[in-house]
Design a protein around this motif. Sequence first.
Motif, mmCIF file in Angstrom:
data_model
loop_
_atom_site.group_PDB
_atom_site.id
_atom_site.type_symbol
_atom_site.label_atom_id
_atom_site.label_comp_id
_atom_site.label_asym_id
_atom_site.label_seq_id
_atom_site.Cartn_x
_atom_site.Cartn_y
_atom_site.Cartn_z
ATOM 1 N N HIS A 204 -18.197 -22.538 -51.677
ATOM 2 C CA HIS A 204 -18.665 -21.102 -51.122
ATOM 3 C C HIS A 204 -17.952 -20.127 -51.846
ATOM 4 O O HIS A 204 -18.056 -18.862 -52.405
ATOM 5 N N HIS A 270 -23.845 -10.351 -49.189
ATOM 6 C CA HIS A 270 -23.262 -11.171 -50.592
ATOM 7 C C HIS A 270 -24.302 -10.345 -51.559
ATOM 8 O O HIS A 270 -24.142 -11.032 -52.852
ATOM 9 N N HIS A 298 -17.734 -7.911 -47.232
ATOM 10 C CA HIS A 298 -17.599 -9.622 -47.493
ATOM 11 C C HIS A 298 -17.672 -9.897 -48.902
ATOM 12 O O HIS A 298 -16.985 -10.651 -49.320
ATOM 13 N N HIS A 302 -14.696 -12.422 -50.760
ATOM 14 C CA HIS A 302 -15.178 -13.124 -51.943
ATOM 15 C C HIS A 302 -14.139 -12.891 -53.014
ATOM 16 O O HIS A 302 -13.514 -13.905 -53.206
HETATM 17 ZN ZN LIG Z 1 -19.785 -15.593 -48.419
#
Ligand SMILES: [Zn+2]
Length: 346
Positions: A204, A270, A298, A302
Amino acid sequence: MKKGNATFRSTWHDEDRKSQWGIASWFFHLLNIDPIPPNFEVPVHAKTDKMPYVSEMDLHRWILPRALVPFAIHCGLYYYGGIQLHPLAAFALYTVWFKLFGVMLLQMLRAVSQQCGFLDGTHPRDGVPDQSINKVLMSLISTSTYRPMMAIMLAYDRNQAPHISFPWILAYIGLYNVALDFYFFHYHKAMHEVPWLWKFHSTHHKTKHPNPALTLFADEVQEVFDIAIIPLCAYLTMRALTSFDFCASFNFYDWWLCQMYQMFTELAGHSGCRLYATSPSSFGLLPKLGLDIVIEDHDLHHRQGYRKSGNYGKQSRVWDHVFGTTIPREECIPSQMETKKQPIPW
Ligand SMILES: [Zn+2]
Ligand SMILES: [Zn+2]
């Protein structure tokens, strides 16, 4: 715009490769849901540029009418047609609509990103990778099949008249997503910090600049937790919390609405859209307390996420604040928020 890192090389959609397209390529092309299609031009902003905001009410206006469509059809069949939907028929209705909701959401997020650009905009955004396009497609299909299937199996009762627990549902959507985030936070943090668990989460994190189609792109073990186990824990928590006489019991239709809000925040989180947009599931409460999650949170997870990271929550920053794991925002800071409202294409 430039495509992202080498692992996420995304050239499959180029017109001269059409003869090589497989089912997954045609799927993304025909449904018009490639988040970064060929010749996708977006404005590029410096991190210090002002950014527009999105009204929370506009998000509810986008989510609720769509989320309520299968419920409205179900009510029509039950109250006017006298039809008690068999669980298989109910599954067909809700799983089809789960997928359509996802398609509309992917299209909307791409349209918005085209208007306002991406966070960390001078860095290219990753597309749907050539080498993993089938896996990305399967992650979207699995989520949109198994989540409604689990809800039907655990919570659906064909003899029960379809009804949403109004006005309790306004609290339930927020509570469900905070409960879900409690379980997600701990399991996510553990995958980062416990050495032997990182292998279940590393796929991920191959993308440092994700797009919404990569929301469930993960190793199989993580997929099982993301798709089923974490939502199941949240459902059981809600059943326990609503088992008292004074409130309405959390039912299948309540769970459905919660899942639509959950999906909205997961995909938007995302998207990398350069917008000051909060998760709408708390109906304004968490933003007032400074515990809400915005798209950048988020995205930063990442970008900075490796063995030790932060912003482990995916629906809120409640638990990141409680356990001291928030990452400071870089672009979504109040002094950079414009007074200009970004319209959400309906
Ligand atoms: Zn994620
Ligand atoms: Zn992570």
